[in-house]
Design an enzyme around this catalytic site. Structure first.
Site, mmCIF file in Angstrom:
data_model
loop_
_atom_site.group_PDB
_atom_site.id
_atom_site.type_symbol
_atom_site.label_atom_id
_atom_site.label_comp_id
_atom_site.label_asym_id
_atom_site.label_seq_id
_atom_site.Cartn_x
_atom_site.Cartn_y
_atom_site.Cartn_z
ATOM 1 N N ASP A 6 32.678 33.400 46.031
ATOM 2 C CA ASP A 6 31.956 34.490 46.011
ATOM 3 C C ASP A 6 32.826 35.965 45.414
ATOM 4 O O ASP A 6 33.108 36.719 46.284
ATOM 5 C CB ASP A 6 31.207 35.132 47.183
ATOM 6 N N TYR A 28 18.851 40.196 42.655
ATOM 7 C CA TYR A 28 18.553 41.422 43.400
ATOM 8 C C TYR A 28 19.428 42.498 43.377
ATOM 9 O O TYR A 28 20.640 42.411 42.869
ATOM 10 C CB TYR A 28 18.420 41.139 45.031
ATOM 11 N N ASP A 37 32.249 27.906 48.677
ATOM 12 C CA ASP A 37 31.255 28.897 47.600
ATOM 13 C C ASP A 37 32.254 29.882 47.397
ATOM 14 O O ASP A 37 32.712 30.490 48.455
ATOM 15 C CB ASP A 37 30.118 29.148 48.456
ATOM 16 N N GLU A 80 33.360 39.148 43.449
ATOM 17 C CA GLU A 80 32.550 40.151 43.186
ATOM 18 C C GLU A 80 33.511 41.409 42.433
ATOM 19 O O GLU A 80 33.834 42.316 43.300
ATOM 20 C CB GLU A 80 31.409 40.617 44.242
#
Length: 653
Positions: A409, A487, A407, A411
């Site tokens: 991720d 979120y 995965d 950012e």
């Protein structure tokens, strides 16, 4: 520009879904630079849209200034990927602080949210210039010839909530700027540039729709619609089917949760959560300065002891048997292996990066050689299972068989994340190439050992970061699915109490960043994503403020705050399992937006309880999304109440 007078705001969205204009910067050839204006979602008093600067020249456009005004009663409330100044109704938009050169043969998008008052009949920009040249293109445009009608429209994929359409490219004497997809005669979505495929979501099951496509050029000329195609969406099974998008249930397990939060791998089993999950993402794997997956056993760098060295006693172990001193693989990795033995259908992915450990990813993705080095090191360490021997970490056994994929991720590609993280404009293209490299290496490993490995990614909610960092269409070809941040829209770093995970736009939202999952999902779909491949993230924690006044409605929403509310680990944040038992607070809801909040007259918490989770699942299924992702599992209570609510809603119970 023409003024359009629809009867209602919904018609306004369709009528203005792709109104183009163009201008030439002072330092570029007028024929090379096009600015396309497209309007997207519209709600009761607001709308969203984008300016796309397209550079068809041989050199980069290094700087630019876009100036325009809006009709009376219309205004822009927020903008991303750029800086905006407003004075007396005149707007000046310039590149962000980190710069935004438009590459030769490429484009750059500036997204925005706007609002309009009752009676306003048009919102498109007026008196527009780019670097002082008229938006009509410097010299008056004489392009009056419309593109040809697109041919070959066909449905290439469909679910009960979405249809993917493709068509043949249209021709134009100057150039096609994009396409509008019409559903039953009204614009449902639009594309810019040369893309000839898109997915239309938000459809009803077992319903017939007529789709057609028309092309437009930079001067605003539109073709007639090509031959239509009629599509009937498949029926669902009356409630037992998890929905049109899918029933993926993804939960993030945090490496550090085994300490102060005391959330062990075993807790996923005893709470009933593991049997409800399809995927566990283990957070996080770190990337070294030289661009390789690596492990360490020191603060800020890694916790190999928690990963594969810590011994668990019988009372804390998934299989009820304690680890032995000479056991080669211990820690969370061994517990995950035991969890998979208990739940054979469960997939476990290693998540690479995260908020703080994305700092070296831009460097690692920079060249073909660096991308190959990163992917091969991660595949070797986590999927082949060749763990390093690290002082103080304990066990050194192989982790082969623990993880079923990777995965990503990051950012964020081409956008600011943690202050220490590096990013570059070319991250957008480099991320696509990095994903392809991981896909190739995972497929090669799978061919070696006769199994399939999955590749997913955690991707941003902010439409600006989506445009800046992701070539969505090409990316989705190599991912099994992606999880989308749902979120942290607002938090204690701001000075106003606000929702952090709203599904739809909230009237009166003061910003500074204003968007919702509705706009986020549409941004991905408009760029080529199938909704069924998007898994919506939900928070198992809340965000809070203190010193919040009641305001005119007495509920504290959108009221100024003194600062972040006190939290057990970090101010402004607390887990659901703690928030659900707060005393002296009143519960408030916005059912349409899928939000809940707690307020005691001073302290204000936005959070999701089981009822809000069910609302979010229902919305995700209506949009045809591929499931739900939770960050993070250690925020749930001992009974797994939030996960149970998600599971029940996905099962239609």
């Amino acid at each position: 520009m023409p003024r359009i007078r629809p009867a209602a705001a919904a018609v306004l969205a369709a009528a203005l879904a792709a109104t183009p204009m163009f201008a030439a910067p002072a330092a570029a050839d007028a024929a090379d630079i096009t600015v396309v204006y497209t309007e997207g979602q519209t709600w009761e008093t607001g709308y969203s849209g984008q300016f796309t600067i397209v550079n068809e020249g041989d050199s980069a456009l290094q700087d630019w200034t876009l100036e325009f005004s809006l009709p009376d009663g219309a205004s822009l409330s927020s903008i991303w990927n750029a800086e905006m100044d407003e004075s007396g109704g005149a707007y000046t938009v310039t590149p962000p602080a980190w710069g935004a050169p438009v590459p030769a043969g490429g484009s750059y998008g500036v997204g925005f949210n706007g609002s309009f008052s009752a009676g306003v009949t048009a919102t498109e920009p007026e008196s527009c210039t780019l670097d002082g040249a008229p938006c009509s293109g410097g010299p008056p445009s004489e392009d009056t010839e419309a593109p040809s009608a697109p041919a070959g429209l066909r449905a290439t994929d469909q679910t009960s909530g979405s249809v993917t359409l493709s068509w043949d490219a249209a021709d134009d004497d100057v150039g096609v700027a994009g396409y509008e997809v019409l559903r039953d005669g009204e614009v449902a979505t639009s594309t810019t540039g040369t893309a000839t495929t898109t997915t239309v979501g938000g459809l009803q099951a077992d319903t017939e729709y007529a789709f057609s496509v028309r092309a437009y050029d930079a001067a605003g000329n539109r073709s007639t619609a090509g031959d239509p195609v009629t599509v009937r969406t498949p029926a669902d099974d009356g409630g037992t089917d998890p929905g049109p998008g899918g029933d993926r249930r993804v939960g993030y397990f945090t490496q550090w949760g085994v300490y102060a939060r005391d959330y062990l791998v075993q807790d996923m089993d005893t709470s009933g959560t593991a049997e409800k999950l399809t995927h566990v993402n283990y957070a996080f794997a770190n990337v070294s300065a030289d661009g390789q997956c690596f492990m360490a056993n020191q603060p800020g760098e890694g916790d190999a002891y928690a990963d594969y060295g810590r011994s668990f006693g019988a009372a804390d172990s998934v299989d009820g048997e304690g680890d032995t001193w000479d056991q080669p693989l211990r820690g969370n990795f061994n517990q995950l292996r035991e969890l998979k033995d208990e739940h054979p259908g469960l997939k476990v992915l290693i998540s690479l990066g995260g908020w703080t450990w994305s700092k070296n990813l831009s460097d690692a993705a920079l060249t073909a050689e660096s991308r190959e080095r990163l992917a091969s090191s991660c595949v070797d360490m986590y999927l082949r299972g060749n763990l390093p021997v690290i002082d103080g970490a304990g066990g050194t056994g192989s982790a082969a068989g623990v993880f079923d994929g990777i995965d990503l991720d990051w950012e964020w590609p081409a956008s600011a994340g943690h202050p220490d993280n590096t990013f570059r404009p070319q991250d957008k293209e480099n991320f696509t190439a990095l994903v392809q490299e991981f896909r190739d290496q995972l497929d090669a490993l799978g061919a070696e050992n006769g199994r399939e490995y999955e590749l997913s990614s955690f991707m941003a909610a902010d439409p600006g970061k989506i445009e800046a960092g992701y070539e969505v269409g090409p990316l989705m070809e190599d991912f099994d699915f992606v999880t989308v941040q749902g979120y942290d829209f607002h938090g204690g770093w701001e000075d106003t109490a606000n929702h952090q995970s709203n599904l739809t736009p909230i009237p009166g939202d003061p910003g500074p960043d204003i968007y919702s999952m509705q706009e986020t999902v549409q941004a991905y779909v408009d760029r080529g994503a199938d909704p069924a491949d998007l898994v919506m993230g939900v928070p198992f924690y809340g965000r809070g403020w203190t010193g919040v006044s009641p305001g005119p409605d007495g509920d504290g929403l959108h009221q100024p705050a003194d600062g972040a509310a006190q939290g057990p680990f970090e101010n402004g944040i607390d887990d659901y399992k703690n928030l659900k038992d707060l005393s002296g607070f009143t519960l408030h809801r916005d059912e349409e937006a899928g939000t809940a909040w707690l307020y005691d007259g001073s302290t204000w918490w936005t959070y999701d309880d089981p009822a809000a989770m069910r609302q979010k699942v229902a919305w995700a299924q209506e949009q045809g999304l591929g499931g739900i992702m939770a960050w993070s599992l250690d925020g749930d209570d001992a009974q797994g109440s939030l996960m149970a609510a998600i599971d029940g809603a996905l099962d239609g119970s």
